[in-house]
Design a protein around this motif. Structure first.
Motif, PDB file in Angstrom:
ATOM      1  N   ARG A 140      71.834  44.157  51.566  1.00 24.95           N
ATOM      2  CA  ARG A 140      70.990  43.108  50.982  1.00 24.95           C
ATOM      3  C   ARG A 140      71.859  41.879  50.716  1.00 24.95           C
ATOM      4  O   ARG A 140      72.904  41.947  50.054  1.00 24.95           O
ATOM      5  CB  ARG A 140      70.379  43.619  49.682  1.00 24.95           C
ATOM      6  CG  ARG A 140      69.272  42.728  49.150  1.00 24.95           C
ATOM      7  CD  ARG A 140      68.565  43.383  47.986  1.00 24.95           C
ATOM      8  NE  ARG A 140      67.385  42.636  47.584  1.00 24.95           N
ATOM      9  CZ  ARG A 140      66.545  43.049  46.632  1.00 24.95           C
ATOM     10  NH1 ARG A 140      66.777  44.190  46.006  1.00 24.95           N
ATOM     11  NH2 ARG A 140      65.484  42.315  46.317  1.00 24.95           N
ATOM     12  N   SER A 176      57.905  35.779  56.526  1.00 23.38           N
ATOM     13  CA  SER A 176      58.941  36.703  56.999  1.00 23.38           C
ATOM     14  C   SER A 176      59.581  36.115  58.243  1.00 23.38           C
ATOM     15  O   SER A 176      58.896  35.576  59.131  1.00 23.38           O
ATOM     16  CB  SER A 176      58.324  38.062  57.344  1.00 23.38           C
ATOM     17  OG  SER A 176      57.797  38.669  56.196  1.00 23.38           O
ATOM     18  N   ARG A 229      65.437  38.339  49.147  1.00 22.74           N
ATOM     19  CA  ARG A 229      64.504  38.592  50.242  1.00 22.74           C
ATOM     20  C   ARG A 229      65.208  38.855  51.571  1.00 22.74           C
ATOM     21  O   ARG A 229      64.538  39.115  52.568  1.00 22.74           O
ATOM     22  CB  ARG A 229      63.575  37.388  50.421  1.00 22.74           C
ATOM     23  CG  ARG A 229      62.607  37.179  49.270  1.00 22.74           C
ATOM     24  CD  ARG A 229      61.901  35.835  49.424  1.00 22.74           C
ATOM     25  NE  ARG A 229      61.321  35.665  50.720  1.00 22.74           N
ATOM     26  CZ  ARG A 229      61.096  34.497  51.319  1.00 22.74           C
ATOM     27  NH1 ARG A 229      61.448  33.376  50.689  1.00 22.74           N
ATOM     28  NH2 ARG A 229      60.555  34.415  52.495  1.00 22.74           N
ATOM     29  N   SER A 230      66.546  38.776  51.604  1.00 19.33           N
ATOM     30  CA  SER A 230      67.241  38.852  52.883  1.00 19.33           C
ATOM     31  C   SER A 230      68.038  40.152  52.997  1.00 19.33           C
ATOM     32  O   SER A 230      68.767  40.533  52.059  1.00 19.33           O
ATOM     33  CB  SER A 230      68.165  37.648  53.039  1.00 19.33           C
ATOM     34  OG  SER A 230      68.798  37.693  54.285  1.00 19.33           O
ATOM     35  N   TYR A 231      67.897  40.790  54.144  1.00 18.90           N
ATOM     36  CA  TYR A 231      68.602  42.040  54.431  1.00 18.90           C
ATOM     37  C   TYR A 231      69.254  41.897  55.798  1.00 18.90           C
ATOM     38  O   TYR A 231      68.670  41.305  56.720  1.00 18.90           O
ATOM     39  CB  TYR A 231      67.636  43.216  54.429  1.00 18.90           C
ATOM     40  CG  TYR A 231      66.958  43.427  53.092  1.00 18.90           C
ATOM     41  CD1 TYR A 231      67.457  44.321  52.159  1.00 18.90           C
ATOM     42  CD2 TYR A 231      65.815  42.696  52.763  1.00 18.90           C
ATOM     43  CE1 TYR A 231      66.836  44.510  50.939  1.00 18.90           C
ATOM     44  CE2 TYR A 231      65.194  42.868  51.537  1.00 18.90           C
ATOM     45  CZ  TYR A 231      65.698  43.781  50.627  1.00 18.90           C
ATOM     46  OH  TYR A 231      65.096  43.938  49.411  1.00 18.90           O
ATOM     47  N   CYS A 242      69.436  39.594  60.483  1.00 22.28           N
ATOM     48  CA  CYS A 242      68.930  39.703  59.121  1.00 22.28           C
ATOM     49  C   CYS A 242      67.429  39.522  59.120  1.00 22.28           C
ATOM     50  O   CYS A 242      66.865  38.855  59.999  1.00 22.28           O
ATOM     51  CB  CYS A 242      69.595  38.686  58.208  1.00 22.28           C
ATOM     52  SG  CYS A 242      69.205  36.978  58.605  1.00 22.28           S
ATOM     53  N   CYS A 243      66.811  40.161  58.158  1.00 16.24           N
ATOM     54  CA  CYS A 243      65.364  40.095  57.996  1.00 16.24           C
ATOM     55  C   CYS A 243      65.081  39.458  56.641  1.00 16.24           C
ATOM     56  O   CYS A 243      65.583  39.929  55.606  1.00 16.24           O
ATOM     57  CB  CYS A 243      64.757  41.493  58.072  1.00 16.24           C
ATOM     58  SG  CYS A 243      63.006  41.535  57.657  1.00 16.24           S
ATOM     59  N   ILE A 244      64.325  38.394  56.649  1.00 13.71           N
ATOM     60  CA  ILE A 244      63.891  37.749  55.414  1.00 13.71           C
ATOM     61  C   ILE A 244      62.452  38.153  55.183  1.00 13.71           C
ATOM     62  O   ILE A 244      61.572  37.883  56.010  1.00 13.71           O
ATOM     63  CB  ILE A 244      64.025  36.223  55.513  1.00 13.71           C
ATOM     64  CG1 ILE A 244      65.494  35.864  55.772  1.00 13.71           C
ATOM     65  CG2 ILE A 244      63.495  35.544  54.261  1.00 13.71           C
ATOM     66  CD1 ILE A 244      65.708  34.412  56.125  1.00 13.71           C
ATOM     67  N   ASP A 300      65.748  32.018  53.360  1.00 12.81           N
ATOM     68  CA  ASP A 300      65.162  32.838  52.302  1.00 12.81           C
ATOM     69  C   ASP A 300      64.895  31.996  51.057  1.00 12.81           C
ATOM     70  O   ASP A 300      64.690  32.530  49.973  1.00 12.81           O
ATOM     71  CB  ASP A 300      66.104  33.991  51.949  1.00 12.81           C
ATOM     72  CG  ASP A 300      67.462  33.501  51.481  1.00 12.81           C
ATOM     73  OD1 ASP A 300      67.773  32.305  51.715  1.00 12.81           O
ATOM     74  OD2 ASP A 300      68.220  34.313  50.901  1.00 12.81           O
ATOM     75  N   CYS A 320      70.247  33.407  57.271  1.00 15.01           N
ATOM     76  CA  CYS A 320      69.948  34.630  56.521  1.00 15.01           C
ATOM     77  C   CYS A 320      69.863  34.351  55.012  1.00 15.01           C
ATOM     78  O   CYS A 320      69.025  34.929  54.323  1.00 15.01           O
ATOM     79  CB  CYS A 320      71.012  35.678  56.797  1.00 15.01           C
ATOM     80  SG  CYS A 320      70.925  36.304  58.493  1.00 15.01           S
ATOM     81  N   THR A 321      70.735  33.507  54.498  1.00 12.24           N
ATOM     82  CA  THR A 321      70.698  33.230  53.063  1.00 12.24           C
ATOM     83  C   THR A 321      71.411  31.900  52.793  1.00 12.24           C
ATOM     84  O   THR A 321      72.118  31.373  53.670  1.00 12.24           O
ATOM     85  CB  THR A 321      71.352  34.375  52.264  1.00 12.24           C
ATOM     86  OG1 THR A 321      71.167  34.143  50.872  1.00 12.24           O
ATOM     87  CG2 THR A 321      72.842  34.459  52.561  1.00 12.24           C
TER      88      THR A 321
END
Lengths: 195, 991
Positions: free
Chosen positions: B185, B144, B189-191, B162-164, B137, B109-110
């Motif tokens: 967040r 994405s 770019r990562s949530y 998580c969504c990048i 990310d 995710c990050t």
């Protein structure tokens, strides 16, 4: 749609001597187009997130424009169509393999039944278009896709769903294209016979 | 290796954020103090990060010298947020220290930054160099992505995804199926979002989709939520006595395909469980005795054990090649076994036989059993047969069924049940019961009927077609004295049935009829019982028919065995409301004798029709109702009597209840003369019928009328005689009171003439002159009307119009007795009348102004007040003469009141009674003068101008005044004669 379906059935029901090769191919292509639409609809109902989605990227099945001249003849157009349909059959074959592997194909729902239907119809259309080729014996009707890209096991379930959706759209596109192309060829052949 | 489980809550992370700065400052100050005060600790070197993305674990290894405790801090690199900061113990292994940290969110995710420092009590080393585990990310990965991909999660647990977002696009939302999730967040770019308590997925998993700010789908993942395997009910058995088949019930794990449960039995692969299977099974080539099933999927595994001996777990296969060899009354079943090992196996087999919905099961046993005989079948019946076997010893379960069909062969039919019903004459019919399928043993092709008289040696044979079950007979020419035997045989393709014989019974009229008992229906039928009869060697026959039927009646019957003395007649052969005549016959080879008779209704109903021919007859004040008997077929029950009703409008009033069903009449007494309507209803135990209704209008009683007339006449006669007697006795007083002597008039000149009335036709000019002028002549103010009748008479005239149709003449009597001088008479005219009225002393008086109906109507107007007010407008039928004003009799109009405008038309007013006329009147008699119309046409009521007024006549007469002509007429001739007679009587008295 129903009217079109009825017309296709009428052509298919004609006795063989009265039914030309192109006429039968047109009817098959129309039926295939209709069933591809239904198959896509069933898949959208299963994966509702695809309802309003338009996938990015170009065509999966693509034909080089160099293969077509400025004014391609009937044989060239039928040959290209036949090749495209073979690729479509290959895609459908790979799709079936992946879904069976995911055990989605193990289910016996309406979607799975229609998928089998489409495959059978596509094979018949390939046979019908092959006889229109100048050298039918050399044309293949087997799937033209090794499924290397799709069945290597790296594709996630979400990516598989997206890919399946693209394949179904591709089938619909080429079924429509086949219907139109064969109709034009059929019309031209009839005009030629009348002359 | 030390392992620390991660902080699983974002709240803790936030707490760390808040204390981050403070903690770092404290540690740095402590570290600096310690460094200056003690020997420096080794700074961790060679920090290596190793990520296991499937478990979201981060393995950290480093070289840390002699220290075994370290301060470890992990931060999200991009936002520099601390996600872990603790002092951990990590002893050295193989020269390296290790620590494993599990991330809350996927490691992709990050990016995370990791730093370490050694700690020894309060002493710490410097921080190591920061090591970064790059997330997906990172700027060099622009697409994405969503993580984790295709995770398999236990139902009820949570999953963090998580969504990048693709570089250059905005984040919009994350949807779990169709649910929009709350997100946090993690980086530029990562949530990330977490779904708690997840429900099991459908076949294709649960979609989690990441959308951009423009609601365009960016990327997604599929989560498979399910359960670990939990197989139950493991059983192993053999079907071929060699191999083993184990079965169990799998759990629905909601995981399919490559995530489905993998099963192994005794270590051998049994494949994946199909979730559509209710039972999973696995085959092994040899019997093991003990089995272990292990079921495994991504969420866990489960195992089951089972132990059994082979001979105790035999589940036979289905008999193969099952065939039947049918006969008429039995069949043989044969089959094979697929495995030769069955030849030595003691088997028990059950054979299930089904026909016409009825199933019978029979069991057979034997070693290697493969053939059985089925007995007690019926000819020409199709049976469905199925066979299943099991181990006779250590029975485990019945094997698989194998089925076939058997149709048995044909045989001769059974003898039909036979009876002969006699009619009143020498005819009758032979009846036999149709054979059932079980009795016919094949398709019946016909019947052979024989009538045989043993005494006369006469035999008569007939063939009857199939489907016919009775045949008429005529015994006129057969054995009139002796008995006749009827015989019937049924025939089919296999032959002829045994004969069924019965001796034709005698006619009822030929035998002494037994007493007829009444039987009551019960439960919709009849239950009959009788005393046993020694002669009933062939049993009994009970025959019943509709008692109201006279000729060629349908007959029902049933046979009863010799030892039975009761029978129930089923309701399906009976009808409600029908009187059945039931006869019991005893049957023997020599005779059929009538033993007993009953009659009764299965169910009584109200009569179908009401009493017929309901008549009425008046006998003075009585009315007799009579009716006829209701037909037997219409009674529908035993009549209990009749009810007689008097119709009073829509309601019926019961006036009699006749409990005798034989009643045919009823008399209603002492009825006043009027119109009556009577209803008679018959009733049974079920109620009364709709009823018959008759009406009568009574006539007056003749004798009473005559009696009343005679009494009235007698009373009148007596009264008249009494009056006559009194009048005769008091005739002097009567004469004095009503007819006093009158002096004779003195007449100058020769007035002698023949006495009698002088009828004078009034001259036309004697009519009242109709004044045409509308003006009022004041000179005629003194004109008064002299009424000719007294008040009572005038009142009578007012009340009812006078009939002026009669011809009218003015009758002058020459027998004038008035002594006053007779003034010369002028011809009748209005002028003369006026002049006479003008004189001071009036010698001439109107004695009979006969007015027409219209004039009388004019007088009938009610008086109006003389106050000058206008009268009300005339009524609808008011006389025309009044409306015209100028068209009336001017001289008779009362002068206007003083002061009234003379020029104004005087309103119509009543006519006051002038005194002279009053003084000269006599009771109810009118003057003797009168006049009649010359002709009826002139006296027409409709003509206003018709002459209706008589001329003035002399009243100087003392003659006895005659009564009014109208009264005379009304009293008739008799009355007139009586008056004449009375007049003569009085005259004679006077003289």
């Amino acid at each position: 749609m129903a009217e079109q379906d009825g017309a296709a059935d009428a052509v298919l029901d004609e006795p063989a001597p009265r039914r030309s090769g192109t006429g039968r191919a047109v009817a098959l292509a129309r039926l295939l187009h209709q069933e591809c639409g239904h198959l896509l609809q069933l898949y959208r109902e299963r994966e509702s997130f695809l309802d309003d989605h338009t996938p990015e990227g170009g065509r999966i099945v693509s034909l080089s424009p160099d293969t077509l001249g400025d004014d391609p003849g009937v044989e060239e157009r039928v040959g290209l169509l036949h090749a495209a349909l073979r690729q479509c059959l290959g895609l459908l074959h790979c799709l079936t393999l992946r879904e069976v592997e995911e055990e989605m194909g193990e289910l016996e729902g309406e979607y799975e039944a229609m998928r089998k239907n489409v495959r059978s119809r596509l094979e018949h259309l390939l046979l019908s278009t092959r006889v229109l080729l100048p050298q039918p014996g050399e044309a293949e009707v087997t799937p033209d896709n090794p499924c290397t890209e799709e069945v290597d096991g790296e594709m996630g379930s979400f990516a598989l769903k997206m890919w399946t959706y693209r394949v179904l759209l591709e089938l619909l596109h080429w079924a429509d294209h086949a219907s139109l192309t064969l109709h034009v060829i059929h019309t031209q052949s009839q005009e030629t016979e009348e002359v | 290796m030390a392992t620390h489980m991660p902080d699983r809550g974002f709240s803790h992370i936030r707490k760390l954020k808040s204390h981050n700065v403070w903690l770092i400052c404290m540690l740095l100050s402590l570290s600096a103090t310690h460094t200056h005060c003690t020997d420096a600790l080794d700074v961790p070197q060679g920090v290596v990060l190793s990520a296991d993305r499937s478990t979201q674990q981060l393995s950290i290894s480093w070289l840390g010298g002699a220290a075994i405790t370290f301060d470890l801090i992990i931060l999200r690199t991009e936002f520099n947020e601390t996600v872990f900061y603790e002092t951990v113990t990590a002893p050295q292994e193989n020269g390296m220290h290790h620590w494993t940290w599990t991330s809350y969110e996927p490691l992709e995710c990050t990016s995370r930054s990791v730093r370490l420092r050694s700690r020894d009590g309060q002493k710490t080393s410097d921080w190591s160099d920061t090591r970064i585990l790059e997330g997906m990310d990172h700027p060099n990965k622009k697409d994405s992505m969503m993580y984790p991909q295709d995770p398999v999660v236990l139902a009820g647990q949570h999953t963090t995804v998580c969504c990048i977002v693709e570089e250059g696009k905005d984040f919009g939302s994350i949807r779990y199926n169709s649910t929009v999730m709350n997100v946090t967040r993690l980086s530029r770019r990562s949530y990330v979002t977490t779904k708690f308590n997840q429900a099991p997925s459908r076949e294709t998993g649960t979609n989690v989709i990441c959308y951009s700010g423009m609601k365009m789908m960016l990327t997604g993942t599929v989560i498979f939520v399910g359960y670990p395997p939990l197989p139950t009910g493991l059983e192993c058995e053999t079907r071929d006595l060699t191999s083993v088949l184990c079965q169990w019930s799998p759990r629905n794990t909601h995981l399919y395909g490559r995530r489905a449960t993998l099963n192994t039995l005794n270590g051998r692969d049994c494949g994946k469980t199909n979730q559509n299977q209710r039972l999973a099974e696995c085959r092994l080539p040899e019997w093991a005795g003990n089995w272990t099933l292990v079921a495994k999927n991504a969420l866990g595994q489960s195992s089951l054990n089972y132990s059994a001996q082979l001979t105790h777990r035999v589940h036979p296969v289905a008999p193969a090649n099952l065939t039947a060899i049918p006969h008429a009354w039995n069949a043989t079943l044969q089959w094979d076994w697929d495995y030769p090992t069955y030849d030595l196996l003691a088997l028990i087999c059950q054979v299930e036989i089904t026909s016409d919905g009825h199933t019978k099961t029979r069991t057979f046993s034997g070693v290697g059993l493969r053939s059985v005989a089925l007995l007690d079948l019926f000819p020409v019946v199709e049976y469905n047969v199925r066979v299943s076997c099991g181990a006779q010893q250590h029975f485990w379960k019945w094997g698989t069924w194998s089925k076939t069909q058997v149709k048995t062969g044909i045989d001769v039919p059974e003898a039909p049940a036979l009876w002969v019903s006699r009619d009143e004459d020498n005819t009758g019919k032979v009846m036999w019961k149709p054979l059932t399928q079980r009795q016919s043993h094949g398709e019946i092709t016909g019947y052979e009927l024989t009538l045989w008289s043993p005494e006369d040696k006469v035999q008569h044979t007939e063939t009857v077609l199939p489907g016919i079950n009775e045949h008429p007979i005529n015994l006129t020419h057969m054995a009139t004295a002796g008995k006749v035997i009827a015989t019937v045989k049924a025939k089919n393709a296999a032959g002829v049935s045994p004969p069924a014989s019965v001796v034709i019974p005698q006619l009822l009229s030929d035998v002494e009829p037994p007493t007829v008992s009444r039987v009551v229906g019960a439960d919709g039928g009849f239950s009959l019982s009788w005393a046993s009869d020694a002669n009933a060697s062939n049993g009994y026959v009970v025959e019943w028919r509709d008692a109201s039927c006279l000729h060629r009646c349908p007959v029902s019957w049933t046979q009863v065995g010799a030892g039975t003395t009761n029978v129930s007649i089923a309701p399906d052969t009976l009808q409600a409301g029908v009187l059945y005549s039931i006869s019991l016959y005893s049957c023997s080879p020599h005779a059929s004798a009538l033993l007993q008779r009953w009659e009764g209704y299965m169910q009584e109903l109200v009569p179908l029709r009401s009493v017929p021919n309901l008549m009425t007859n008046q006998d003075n004040s009585d009315i007799q109702l009579t009716w006829r008997e209701i037909r037997l077929a219409d009674r529908r029950g035993y009549l209990l009597g009749y009810r007689v009703y008097l119709n009073m409008g829509p309601q019926l009033k019961l006036i009699a209840k006749l409990s005798d069903p034989l009643s045919r009449s009823y008399t209603v007494k002492n009825l006043p003369v009027s119109s009556y309507k009577f209803t008679v209803k018959a009733y049974t135990s079920a109620g009364e019928d709709s009823g018959s209704t008759t009406s009568i209008t009574m006539e007056s009683y003749t004798d009473w009328l005559l009696l009343e007339m005679l009494v009235s006449l007698g009373t009148m006669t007596c009264f008249l005689f009494l009056v006559f007697f009194i009048c005769y006795k008091k005739r002097k007083w009567v004469k004095k009171a009503f007819y006093p002597d009158i002096p004779e008039p003195k007449v100058t000149g020769d007035w002698s003439r023949t006495q009698g009335p002088l009828d004078v036709k009034p001259h036309a000019n004697s009519m009242v002159h109709i004044v045409e002028e509308s003006g009022w002549d004041s000179s005629k103010e003194k004109l008064v009307v002299i009424p000719e009748e007294d008040e009572d008479e005038e009142q009578g005239v007012r009340d009812e119009p006078v009939d002026t149709d009669e011809p009218m003449t003015i009758r002058y009597y020459n027998q004038v007795v008035d002594e006053r001088p007779i003034r010369p008479r002028y011809p009748d005219s209005s002028e003369s009348s006026s002049s006479s009225l003008d004189s001071a002393r009036t010698d001439v008086t109107y004695t009979g102004i006969q007015t027409s109906g219209s004039s009388l109507n004019f007088q009938a107007e009610p008086p109006f007040p003389h106050d000058g007010q206008q009268p009300p407008p005339p009524q609808g039928d008011f006389p025309v003469a009044l409306a015209g004003g100028a068209g009336g009799y001017r001289p008779q109009v009362q002068p206007a009141a003083p002061g009234q405008d003379p020029g104004q038309a005087a309103p119509p007013q009543s006519f006051p009674e002038p005194l002279p006329a009053k003084e000269g009147s006599f009771g109810c008699y009118q003057p003797q003068c009168s006049w009649q119309m010359d002709s009826p046409g002139e006296g027409d009521e409709g003509s206003i101008e018709a002459p209706s007024m008589g001329s003035p006549t002399s009243v100087a007469s003392t003659q006895f005044l005659l009564p009014r002509e109208e009264e005379e007429r009304s009293e008739g001739e008799g009355s007139s004669s009586a008056t004449t007679w009375l007049h003569n009587l009085l005259s004679s008295t006077k003289s």
